[in-house]
Design a protein around this motif. Structure first.
Motif, PDB file in Angstrom:
ATOM      1  N   LEU A 196       4.412  -4.789  -4.498  1.00  0.00           N
ATOM      2  CA  LEU A 196       5.465  -5.758  -4.180  1.00  0.00           C
ATOM      3  C   LEU A 196       5.679  -6.722  -5.337  1.00  0.00           C
ATOM      4  CD1 LEU A 196       4.589  -6.581  -0.454  1.00  0.00           C
ATOM      5  CD2 LEU A 196       6.568  -5.307  -1.284  1.00  0.00           C
ATOM      6  N   PHE A 197       4.580  -7.163  -5.970  1.00  0.00           N
ATOM      7  CA  PHE A 197       4.707  -8.031  -7.136  1.00  0.00           C
ATOM      8  C   PHE A 197       5.473  -7.326  -8.251  1.00  0.00           C
ATOM      9  CE2 PHE A 197       0.847 -10.488  -5.635  1.00  0.00           C
ATOM     10  CZ  PHE A 197       1.526 -11.680  -5.456  1.00  0.00           C
ATOM     11  N   ASP A 198       5.145  -6.073  -8.475  1.00  0.00           N
ATOM     12  CA  ASP A 198       5.767  -5.319  -9.561  1.00  0.00           C
ATOM     13  C   ASP A 198       7.239  -5.062  -9.308  1.00  0.00           C
ATOM     14  OD1 ASP A 198       3.297  -5.267 -10.735  1.00  0.00           O
ATOM     15  OD2 ASP A 198       2.814  -3.207 -10.117  1.00  0.00           O
ATOM     16  N   SER A 199       7.635  -4.981  -8.023  1.00  0.00           N
ATOM     17  CA  SER A 199       9.034  -4.670  -7.705  1.00  0.00           C
ATOM     18  C   SER A 199       9.965  -5.811  -8.072  1.00  0.00           C
ATOM     19  CB  SER A 199       9.173  -4.349  -6.214  1.00  0.00           C
ATOM     20  OG  SER A 199       8.934  -5.503  -5.428  1.00  0.00           O
ATOM     21  N   GLY A 200       9.447  -7.055  -8.099  1.00  0.00           N
ATOM     22  CA  GLY A 200      10.258  -8.190  -8.501  1.00  0.00           C
ATOM     23  C   GLY A 200      11.227  -8.683  -7.454  1.00  0.00           C
ATOM     24  N   GLY A 201      11.257  -8.092  -6.285  1.00  0.00           N
ATOM     25  CA  GLY A 201      12.171  -8.519  -5.227  1.00  0.00           C
ATOM     26  C   GLY A 201      11.638  -9.720  -4.471  1.00  0.00           C
ATOM     27  N   ASP A 202      12.422 -10.166  -3.481  1.00  0.00           N
ATOM     28  CA  ASP A 202      12.005 -11.288  -2.647  1.00  0.00           C
ATOM     29  C   ASP A 202      11.127 -10.755  -1.518  1.00  0.00           C
ATOM     30  OD1 ASP A 202      11.660 -13.606  -1.323  1.00  0.00           O
ATOM     31  OD2 ASP A 202      13.738 -13.850  -0.641  1.00  0.00           O
ATOM     32  N   SER A 203       9.833 -10.746  -1.783  1.00  0.00           N
ATOM     33  CA  SER A 203       8.886 -10.169  -0.824  1.00  0.00           C
ATOM     34  C   SER A 203       7.874 -11.208  -0.359  1.00  0.00           C
ATOM     35  CB  SER A 203       8.148  -8.983  -1.464  1.00  0.00           C
ATOM     36  OG  SER A 203       9.059  -8.039  -1.984  1.00  0.00           O
ATOM     37  N   THR A 204       8.308 -12.475  -0.340  1.00  0.00           N
ATOM     38  CA  THR A 204       7.375 -13.557  -0.012  1.00  0.00           C
ATOM     39  C   THR A 204       6.735 -13.368   1.360  1.00  0.00           C
ATOM     40  OG1 THR A 204       8.705 -15.082  -1.334  1.00  0.00           O
ATOM     41  CG2 THR A 204       7.114 -16.048   0.222  1.00  0.00           C
ATOM     42  N   GLN A 205       7.574 -13.033   2.356  1.00  0.00           N
ATOM     43  CA  GLN A 205       7.059 -12.872   3.710  1.00  0.00           C
ATOM     44  C   GLN A 205       6.047 -11.739   3.789  1.00  0.00           C
ATOM     45  OE1 GLN A 205       7.570 -14.814   6.320  1.00  0.00           O
ATOM     46  NE2 GLN A 205       6.313 -13.541   7.694  1.00  0.00           N
ATOM     47  N   GLN A 206       6.379 -10.606   3.174  1.00  0.00           N
ATOM     48  CA  GLN A 206       5.469  -9.463   3.194  1.00  0.00           C
ATOM     49  C   GLN A 206       4.166  -9.775   2.481  1.00  0.00           C
ATOM     50  OE1 GLN A 206       8.865  -6.745   1.838  1.00  0.00           O
ATOM     51  NE2 GLN A 206       7.476  -5.316   2.873  1.00  0.00           N
ATOM     52  N   ILE A 207       4.266 -10.488   1.364  1.00  0.00           N
ATOM     53  CA  ILE A 207       3.061 -10.829   0.602  1.00  0.00           C
ATOM     54  C   ILE A 207       2.161 -11.758   1.407  1.00  0.00           C
ATOM     55  CG2 ILE A 207       2.242 -12.103  -1.427  1.00  0.00           C
ATOM     56  CD1 ILE A 207       4.642 -10.935  -2.953  1.00  0.00           C
ATOM     57  N   GLN A 208       2.769 -12.726   2.113  1.00  0.00           N
ATOM     58  CA  GLN A 208       1.978 -13.620   2.947  1.00  0.00           C
ATOM     59  C   GLN A 208       1.264 -12.850   4.056  1.00  0.00           C
ATOM     60  OE1 GLN A 208       4.829 -16.524   4.260  1.00  0.00           O
ATOM     61  NE2 GLN A 208       4.555 -17.849   2.457  1.00  0.00           N
ATOM     62  N   GLU A 209       1.954 -11.904   4.667  1.00  0.00           N
ATOM     63  CA  GLU A 209       1.346 -11.109   5.733  1.00  0.00           C
ATOM     64  C   GLU A 209       0.206 -10.263   5.190  1.00  0.00           C
ATOM     65  OE1 GLU A 209       4.584  -8.916   7.329  1.00  0.00           O
ATOM     66  OE2 GLU A 209       5.439 -10.629   8.423  1.00  0.00           O
ATOM     67  N   LEU A 210       0.429  -9.642   4.016  1.00  0.00           N
ATOM     68  CA  LEU A 210      -0.628  -8.835   3.413  1.00  0.00           C
ATOM     69  C   LEU A 210      -1.827  -9.694   3.026  1.00  0.00           C
ATOM     70  CD1 LEU A 210       1.455  -6.402   1.172  1.00  0.00           C
ATOM     71  CD2 LEU A 210      -0.053  -5.753   3.057  1.00  0.00           C
ATOM     72  N   SER A 211      -1.551 -10.898   2.552  1.00  0.00           N
ATOM     73  CA  SER A 211      -2.639 -11.805   2.170  1.00  0.00           C
ATOM     74  C   SER A 211      -3.489 -12.166   3.384  1.00  0.00           C
ATOM     75  CB  SER A 211      -2.054 -13.066   1.544  1.00  0.00           C
ATOM     76  OG  SER A 211      -3.081 -13.987   1.225  1.00  0.00           O
ATOM     77  N   ALA A 212      -2.830 -12.419   4.514  1.00  0.00           N
ATOM     78  CA  ALA A 212      -3.566 -12.737   5.740  1.00  0.00           C
ATOM     79  C   ALA A 212      -4.406 -11.548   6.193  1.00  0.00           C
ATOM     80  CB  ALA A 212      -2.597 -13.160   6.836  1.00  0.00           C
ATOM     81  N   GLU A 213      -3.843 -10.357   6.092  1.00  0.00           N
ATOM     82  CA  GLU A 213      -4.581  -9.162   6.489  1.00  0.00           C
ATOM     83  C   GLU A 213      -5.788  -8.942   5.582  1.00  0.00           C
ATOM     84  OE1 GLU A 213      -1.721  -6.026   6.484  1.00  0.00           O
ATOM     85  OE2 GLU A 213      -0.534  -6.897   8.116  1.00  0.00           O
ATOM     86  N   MET A 214      -5.616  -9.200   4.292  1.00  0.00           N
ATOM     87  CA  MET A 214      -6.738  -9.034   3.363  1.00  0.00           C
ATOM     88  C   MET A 214      -7.831 -10.071   3.624  1.00  0.00           C
ATOM     89  SD  MET A 214      -4.819  -8.072  -0.225  1.00  0.00           S
ATOM     90  CE  MET A 214      -6.354  -8.018  -1.131  1.00  0.00           C
ATOM     91  N   GLN A 215      -7.429 -11.299   3.961  1.00  0.00           N
ATOM     92  CA  GLN A 215      -8.431 -12.318   4.301  1.00  0.00           C
ATOM     93  C   GLN A 215      -9.235 -11.893   5.529  1.00  0.00           C
ATOM     94  OE1 GLN A 215      -7.431 -16.617   4.172  1.00  0.00           O
ATOM     95  NE2 GLN A 215      -5.381 -15.941   3.555  1.00  0.00           N
ATOM     96  N   LEU A 216      -8.538 -11.328   6.512  1.00  0.00           N
ATOM     97  CA  LEU A 216      -9.223 -10.872   7.720  1.00  0.00           C
ATOM     98  C   LEU A 216     -10.199  -9.749   7.389  1.00  0.00           C
ATOM     99  CD1 LEU A 216      -9.644 -10.885  10.764  1.00  0.00           C
ATOM    100  CD2 LEU A 216      -7.676  -9.356  10.984  1.00  0.00           C
ATOM    101  N   LEU A 217      -9.770  -8.801   6.558  1.00  0.00           N
ATOM    102  CA  LEU A 217     -10.649  -7.707   6.168  1.00  0.00           C
ATOM    103  C   LEU A 217     -11.853  -8.216   5.388  1.00  0.00           C
ATOM    104  CD1 LEU A 217      -7.927  -5.094   5.168  1.00  0.00           C
ATOM    105  CD2 LEU A 217      -9.576  -4.828   7.028  1.00  0.00           C
ATOM    106  N   GLU A 218     -11.626  -9.200   4.528  1.00  0.00           N
ATOM    107  CA  GLU A 218     -12.723  -9.777   3.749  1.00  0.00           C
ATOM    108  C   GLU A 218     -13.741 -10.447   4.676  1.00  0.00           C
ATOM    109  OE1 GLU A 218     -15.018 -10.500   0.550  1.00  0.00           O
ATOM    110  OE2 GLU A 218     -13.060  -9.528   0.378  1.00  0.00           O
ATOM    111  N   ALA A 219     -13.231 -11.206   5.658  1.00  0.00           N
ATOM    112  CA  ALA A 219     -14.130 -11.885   6.597  1.00  0.00           C
ATOM    113  C   ALA A 219     -14.871 -10.879   7.471  1.00  0.00           C
ATOM    114  CB  ALA A 219     -13.323 -12.845   7.467  1.00  0.00           C
ATOM    115  N   GLU A 220     -14.155  -9.855   7.928  1.00  0.00           N
ATOM    116  CA  GLU A 220     -14.807  -8.832   8.748  1.00  0.00           C
ATOM    117  C   GLU A 220     -15.882  -8.114   7.944  1.00  0.00           C
ATOM    118  OE1 GLU A 220     -13.767  -4.767  11.309  1.00  0.00           O
ATOM    119  OE2 GLU A 220     -12.177  -5.796  10.180  1.00  0.00           O
ATOM    120  N   GLY A 221     -15.561  -7.791   6.686  1.00  0.00           N
ATOM    121  CA  GLY A 221     -16.539  -7.119   5.833  1.00  0.00           C
ATOM    122  C   GLY A 221     -17.774  -7.962   5.609  1.00  0.00           C
TER     123      GLY A 221
END
Length: 646
Positions: A196-221
């Motif tokens: 998404l970063f590389d695409s250069g589009g307006d993906s703020t919402q998607q990036i925020q959602e992915l960031s939250a999912e990664m935080q959850l995975l990190e905490a679960e791990g």
């Protein structure tokens, strides 16, 4: 619907001419049975209470009617009036059965696994005169005693699954596998975010959602890693101590004397603790084999459910203790583990005495066979048959093959409810009585709690909150189901059944028996109309791939002494079958098996690379090789007394 004239042979061999009058269209099987030249009633049944008590005994008509559930009566039986001698003999037999509170039982072909129960009733013929008659119910075989007990003691049957329903248990291997899956998911999310970063589009919402999912995975791990390190310390420590980094404390074990499924007494090292209010327990299935070390996490609100099932809830409220359910366990887990898991959940035996587990209460079903409610409810009889002749398949055991022979019109078990996180493991008829719960994932749920509603993904956080409350919903639903069931039974079924057996009702009124005695509301309808609705996330949450988790080797390895294990590994090593590194010997003998009988690495597991996985591999470098176990699928092998699957 035409009446069927035939002959009936009573259990004492007296034969009379009689008439069977259908109450509804007959099944092909029942029609064929009644059109025989002589219908054989081979035995009588009467209820003998298993416990001394002063409670009124249930009327046989109420027992059969409740057992038949929504089906109601199938036929009525009367003597053929053209033969006076038959009428006289019929009335004599009827009087004996009524006085002794007995029913007659007519058996179908054993493959059909059902029976016709003929219950004596009175038919009013005048102001003060009555004649004899019987109501006939088609019900599952060998369940009359269970049904009578349900009515007599006011205890419904409830069947619980174990893993992901009441608890979550892990071995070192299954924790490693879960950490790998979490790690792989996190890497996939990271790659998606980078794209998404590389695409250069307006993906703020998607990036925020992915960031939250990664935080959850990190905490679960991190939580999985914490459990791994504690279980690994327990496994490796010569005194079975557990070091908990969160508490900066080492916990000493308590050695508890327990009996295995074979009756042997062993001492298991048990460590109990709590982290953030969530209990966890360490045990070793075979005290001589460190590779059978298991970490068990009971589900939140288990204590509440246990107090309700056992009647301790009443005592805490200053009331007389009352047990409202007969509890059974049906699991696909290996037997020794399952016995220990239940013992850890209820060490006092408050729900039922622990010595009842093997012969009466727990059925372990080998994957991929389907769970069947009839097998659970008849387990005590199945077990007794196996004890009598271990080499002969129990005659009343329902298998996939015998189930196919019964067809769609087969009588179903009633007066029971199943609590399980999975519907797909049950055969179709049993599913109707299923109270399904969300699968219990303690690490993900605790991770959501740690992050809070703002940081954790909203859907995951909500699912975690709902999962935490599932056993509270089970208590509320069971309370409601029991109240509705016994209200209907006590206010409508029992009084009318007693009237039919003592005072009698005219032939004209009995012509439509369901108007006199309406069929019981099926458990499926009571579940569907419950005010305690299932969570929105039910069926949508991830289910862990645990087909082989906690299936310790299905042979004698799990109960061998360490010396025997080492001797067997050495013998295998001589022919090149296994590695012989001292640190890996007992692990090779205890790797968990998939249904095919070999150890399994999850498909798509990530290769070492992330910080979580690196910490795991640094803590323990375990072998992924495994030994195989081959066994047949006959009833003796599946349910036999060799310790493989019971």
């Amino acid at each position: 619907m035409n009446s069927i004239r035939t002959q009936l042979r009573f259990p004492d061999k007296e034969t009379v001419k009689c008439i069977f009058k259908p109450c509804k269209p007959l099944s092909n099987e029942l029609g064929s049975l009644l059109q025989q030249d002589v219908v054989e009633s081979l035995l009588t049944w009467s209820y003998a209470a298993p416990e001394a008590n002063n409670l009124p005994r249930p009327a046989p008509l109420a027992v059969a009617h409740a057992l038949a559930g929504e089906r109601g009566p199938d036929v009525r039986l009367s003597p053929d009036p053209v033969d006076p001698s038959s009428v006289a003999t019929f009335e004599e037999q009827h009087k004996l059965h009524l006085e002794a509170q007995q029913t007659m039982v007519v058996r179908f072909d054993p493959k059909l696994d059902q029976e016709l129960v003929l219950v004596p009733v009175k038919v009013k013929t005048g102001q003060k005169s009555t004649a004899g008659g019987y109501w006939g119910y088609v019900v599952p075989s060998n369940l009359l005693n269970l049904a009578a007990t349900v009515l007599h003691f006011g205890r419904l049957a409830v069947v619980f699954d174990l893993d992901e329903t009441l608890l979550m248990a892990h071995t070192v291997d299954s924790l490693q596998a879960r950490i790998k899956r979490v790690n792989a998911a996190k890497e996939a999310k990271s790659a998606e975010m980078q794209s998404l970063f590389d695409s250069g589009g307006d993906s703020t919402q998607q990036i925020q959602e992915l960031s939250a999912e990664m935080q959850l995975l990190e905490a679960e791990g991190a939580l999985l890693q914490q459990d791994f390190e504690m279980l690994d310390s327990y496994r490796r420590d010569l005194q079975c101590r557990v070091y908990c980094a969160a508490h900066s404390k080492t916990y000493e074990p308590t050695w508890e004397r327990v009996r295995t499924s074979k009756g042997d007494e062993v001492s298991r090292p048990i460590v109990r603790m709590e982290i953030d209010g969530r209990p966890l327990i360490f045990t070793r299935i075979n005290p001589d084999s460190k590779s059978t070390s298991v970490l068990v996490r009971p589900r939140p609100n288990w204590r509440m459910l246990k107090d309700y099932l056992s009647g301790i809830e009443d005592v805490k409220q200053g009331l007389t203790r009352k047990q409202r359910f007969d509890v059974y366990i049906c699991t696909t887990a290996e037997r020794e583990y399952a016995l220990e898991a239940w013992r850890l959940l209820d060490p006092e035996g408050s729900i039922f005495p622990l010595d009842q587990l093997v012969p009466r209460r727990m059925l372990c079903v080998p994957h991929p066979a389907k769970k069947d409610l009839l097998n659970v409810l008849r387990w005590e009889q199945i077990y007794a048959q196996m004890m009598q002749d271990p080499k002969k398949p129990p005659s009343i055991l329902v298998t996939d093959e015998s189930r196919a022979l019964k067809g769609p019109a087969a009588a179903a078990a009633t007066m029971s409810v199943i609590v399980d996180d999975r519907a797909d493991v049950w055969e179709d008829i049993s599913k109707k009585d299923l109270l399904q719960v969300m699968p219990f994932h303690p690490h993900k749920e605790a991770a959501c709690d740690m992050l809070g509603p703002g940081a954790a993904p909203q859907a995951e956080y909500q699912a975690g909150r709902e999962s935490d409350g599932e056993l509270q919903r089970v208590v509320n639903t069971l309370r409601e189901l029991r109240s509705k069931f016994y209200t209907e039974l006590d206010h409508h079924i029992k009084p009318e059944a007693q009237r039919l057996m003592t005072l009698g009702v005219s032939e004209a009124l009995q012509a439509n028996p369901t108007e006199l005695l309406p069929p019981m509301t099926p458990m499926s309808e009571l579940l569907a109309t419950s005010q305690f609705k299932p969570p929105a996330a039910l069926g949508l949450t991830e289910r862990e791939d645990r087909a082989s988790d906690l299936r310790l080797l299905a042979n004698d390895h799990t109960m061998m002494t360490m010396q025997q294990q080492q001797q067997e590994v050495a013998a295998a090593a001589a022919v090149g079958d296994v590695q012989t590194d001292d640190d890996e010997r007992d692990e090779d003998l205890s790797l968990l098996l998939s249904p095919s009988g070999r150890s399994r690495t999850p498909a798509g597991a990530a290769s070492p690379g992330s910080s979580v996985f690196s910490r795991v591999t640094a803590a323990s470098s375990s072998s992924s090789g495994g030994s195989s176990s081959s066994y047949g699928v006959s009833a003796t092998a599946v349910f036999g007394m060799d310790g493989a699957s019971l």
